[in-house]
Scaffold this motif. Structure first.
Motif, PDB file in Angstrom:
ATOM      1  N   LYS A 246      34.457  39.629  24.888  1.00 16.12           N
ATOM      2  CA  LYS A 246      33.780  38.439  25.393  1.00 16.12           C
ATOM      3  C   LYS A 246      34.468  38.024  26.685  1.00 16.12           C
ATOM      4  O   LYS A 246      35.603  37.567  26.679  1.00 16.12           O
ATOM      5  CB  LYS A 246      33.823  37.313  24.356  1.00 16.12           C
ATOM      6  N   ASN A 247      33.762  38.221  27.788  1.00 11.58           N
ATOM      7  CA  ASN A 247      34.313  37.993  29.112  1.00 11.58           C
ATOM      8  C   ASN A 247      33.825  36.647  29.640  1.00 11.58           C
ATOM      9  O   ASN A 247      32.621  36.449  29.801  1.00 11.58           O
ATOM     10  CB  ASN A 247      33.862  39.124  30.038  1.00 11.58           C
ATOM     11  N   PRO A 248      34.718  35.686  29.901  1.00 11.30           N
ATOM     12  CA  PRO A 248      34.273  34.406  30.460  1.00 11.30           C
ATOM     13  C   PRO A 248      33.549  34.621  31.786  1.00 11.30           C
ATOM     14  O   PRO A 248      33.996  35.399  32.633  1.00 11.30           O
ATOM     15  CB  PRO A 248      35.581  33.630  30.664  1.00 11.30           C
ATOM     16  N   ALA A 249      32.417  33.933  31.961  1.00  7.40           N
ATOM     17  CA  ALA A 249      31.626  34.104  33.184  1.00  7.40           C
ATOM     18  C   ALA A 249      30.812  32.848  33.440  1.00  7.40           C
ATOM     19  O   ALA A 249      30.211  32.294  32.519  1.00  7.40           O
ATOM     20  CB  ALA A 249      30.699  35.310  33.066  1.00  7.40           C
ATOM     21  N   GLN A 250      30.783  32.408  34.660  1.00  3.35           N
ATOM     22  CA  GLN A 250      29.921  31.287  35.010  1.00  3.35           C
ATOM     23  C   GLN A 250      28.460  31.690  34.839  1.00  3.35           C
ATOM     24  O   GLN A 250      28.089  32.841  35.079  1.00  3.35           O
ATOM     25  CB  GLN A 250      30.172  30.846  36.451  1.00  3.35           C
ATOM     26  N   MET A 251      27.642  30.750  34.418  1.00  4.69           N
ATOM     27  CA  MET A 251      26.230  31.051  34.235  1.00  4.69           C
ATOM     28  C   MET A 251      25.617  31.493  35.565  1.00  4.69           C
ATOM     29  O   MET A 251      25.780  30.838  36.594  1.00  4.69           O
ATOM     30  CB  MET A 251      25.492  29.822  33.695  1.00  4.69           C
ATOM     31  N   GLY A 252      24.963  32.632  35.548  1.00 11.71           N
ATOM     32  CA  GLY A 252      24.372  33.187  36.759  1.00 11.71           C
ATOM     33  C   GLY A 252      25.251  34.198  37.463  1.00 11.71           C
ATOM     34  O   GLY A 252      24.798  34.906  38.360  1.00 11.71           O
ATOM     35  N   ALA A 253      26.517  34.298  37.049  1.00  9.38           N
ATOM     36  CA  ALA A 253      27.434  35.248  37.684  1.00  9.38           C
ATOM     37  C   ALA A 253      27.200  36.653  37.140  1.00  9.38           C
ATOM     38  O   ALA A 253      27.023  36.843  35.938  1.00  9.38           O
ATOM     39  CB  ALA A 253      28.873  34.838  37.446  1.00  9.38           C
ATOM     40  N   VAL A 254      27.207  37.644  38.027  1.00  6.59           N
ATOM     41  CA  VAL A 254      27.068  39.037  37.617  1.00  6.59           C
ATOM     42  C   VAL A 254      28.399  39.578  37.096  1.00  6.59           C
ATOM     43  O   VAL A 254      28.428  40.395  36.173  1.00  6.59           O
ATOM     44  CB  VAL A 254      26.562  39.898  38.796  1.00  6.59           C
ATOM     45  N   THR A 255      29.501  39.107  37.676  1.00  8.41           N
ATOM     46  CA  THR A 255      30.830  39.594  37.326  1.00  8.41           C
ATOM     47  C   THR A 255      31.606  38.530  36.564  1.00  8.41           C
ATOM     48  O   THR A 255      31.730  37.393  37.027  1.00  8.41           O
ATOM     49  CB  THR A 255      31.617  39.980  38.595  1.00  8.41           C
ATOM     50  N   GLY A 256      32.142  38.886  35.398  1.00  4.59           N
ATOM     51  CA  GLY A 256      32.974  37.979  34.632  1.00  4.59           C
ATOM     52  C   GLY A 256      34.346  37.828  35.254  1.00  4.59           C
ATOM     53  O   GLY A 256      34.824  38.721  35.976  1.00  4.59           O
ATOM     54  N   SER A 257      35.010  36.701  34.977  1.00  3.90           N
ATOM     55  CA  SER A 257      36.295  36.416  35.618  1.00  3.90           C
ATOM     56  C   SER A 257      37.372  37.420  35.242  1.00  3.90           C
ATOM     57  O   SER A 257      38.204  37.809  36.071  1.00  3.90           O
ATOM     58  CB  SER A 257      36.744  34.998  35.270  1.00  3.90           C
ATOM     59  N   ALA A 258      37.400  37.875  33.982  1.00  2.00           N
ATOM     60  CA  ALA A 258      38.428  38.827  33.563  1.00  2.00           C
ATOM     61  C   ALA A 258      38.252  40.188  34.226  1.00  2.00           C
ATOM     62  O   ALA A 258      39.225  40.943  34.382  1.00  2.00           O
ATOM     63  CB  ALA A 258      38.416  38.983  32.042  1.00  2.00           C
ATOM     64  N   THR A 259      37.022  40.495  34.634  1.00  3.62           N
ATOM     65  CA  THR A 259      36.757  41.786  35.282  1.00  3.62           C
ATOM     66  C   THR A 259      37.459  41.875  36.630  1.00  3.62           C
ATOM     67  O   THR A 259      37.864  42.959  37.063  1.00  3.62           O
ATOM     68  CB  THR A 259      35.243  42.001  35.446  1.00  3.62           C
ATOM     69  N   LEU A 260      37.625  40.746  37.312  1.00  2.00           N
ATOM     70  CA  LEU A 260      38.336  40.757  38.584  1.00  2.00           C
ATOM     71  C   LEU A 260      39.768  41.252  38.408  1.00  2.00           C
ATOM     72  O   LEU A 260      40.265  42.066  39.185  1.00  2.00           O
ATOM     73  CB  LEU A 260      38.347  39.353  39.198  1.00  2.00           C
TER      74      LEU A 260
END
Length: 280
Positions: A246-260
């Motif tokens: 479960k990757n935290p991500a802002q609604m509408g974001a293609v890339t989750g924060s942990a992916t960075l």
């Protein structure tokens, strides 16, 4: 631009979206990396945030900046147009591996990677190295990736986009092989593509996937990976490993924060391998 260091690896970045901007910031503050160039289709978007000495106006001139590694975080079309040429001069890290669903392009890159390596970042793919080891030994029998996004986080094409536009509740947009979904969802299914590369004995044609659109998923990108190994898969007596990320991500974001974070870690690992294609 500062004098070229003999100890730092020179990194060229193609693309200045969320991932590209993050990588540039990390490289500029790194002790063992330095920025060779940044190229973006709209140079003006880069100019406001990056020193002009790093901006490459024409991607055809990338080799003049002498990169050790070129990182694509733009679009699958970059690999199709420039991938083989980049490999003549540098290692190449493909941030949009959905491009490799094209069998001809995949084979061309394998042939081009004779003197430099191709790196595929694991991104949101949990357990990619274990999957690759199973594929190497021939014990990987089946592999499925299930991904769930908020409808606004999906950038789709064709009939898949039309279906997503009508979503009001949790909906299966696609269920089938990875190869066929890549052209329809190139921005969202790079984890599926990375799984197909890791599970190379199955490949894009036989690694399965499901894409779900869910208005109630909240601020998450959810990735479930099911892997079947040695044993009798028909009777249910085969090794079965299931992971849920479960990757935290802002609604509408293609890339989750942990992916960075994982993407920069992959960049740091993308060196020292022989020619060919490698997960990192």
């Amino acid at each position: 631009m500062d004098a070229i260091s003999t100890t730092k690896r020179r990194i060229g970045i193609i693309g200045f979206g969320k991932i590209g901007g993050y990588l540039i910031d990390k490289i500029l503050t790194s002790d063992n990396l330095e920025l060779a160039f940044v190229w973006n289709r709209s140079a003006e978007a880069v100019r406001a945030k990056v020193d002009g000495c790093y901006i490459l106006e024409d991607l055809n001139d990338f080799q003049s900046r002498r990169p050790d590694l070129v990182v694509e975080v733009a679009h699958p079309s970059i690999t199709k147009e420039f991938g083989a040429r980049i490999l003549l001069f540098a290692d190449y890290m493909i941030g949009s591996p959905s491009a490799l669903a094209d069998d001809e392009l995949f084979m061309n890159l394998k042939q081009a990677a004779r003197h430099h390596a191709v790196y595929i970042p694991s991104g949101a793919l949990w357990g990619g190295e274990d999957i690759r080891k199973m594929a190497d030994s021939g014990t990987l029998q089946a592999l499925k990736v299930t991904m769930t996004f908020h409808p606004e986080s999906l950038k789709l094409q064709g009939s898949l986009k039309e279906k997503n536009d009508l979503v009001k509740e949790r909906t299966v947009l696609y269920d089938g092989c990875v190869r066929d979904i890549c052209p329809m969802a190139p921005n969202n299914v790079n984890t599926m593509a990375a799984a197909a590369i890791a599970g190379h004995n199955l490949g894009f044609a036989d690694v399965q996937c499901t894409l779900l659109s869910d208005p109630d998923v909240g601020n998450w990108h959810i990735v479930q990976i099911d892997t079947w190994g040695a044993g009798n898969i028909v009777t249910g007596n085969a090794l079965h490993v299931q992971t849920l990320r479960k990757n935290p991500a802002q609604m509408g974001a293609v890339t989750g924060s942990a992916t960075l974070l994982t993407f920069f870690a992959s960049l740091q690992r993308a060196h020292g391998q022989p020619n060919g294609i490698h997960l990192c």
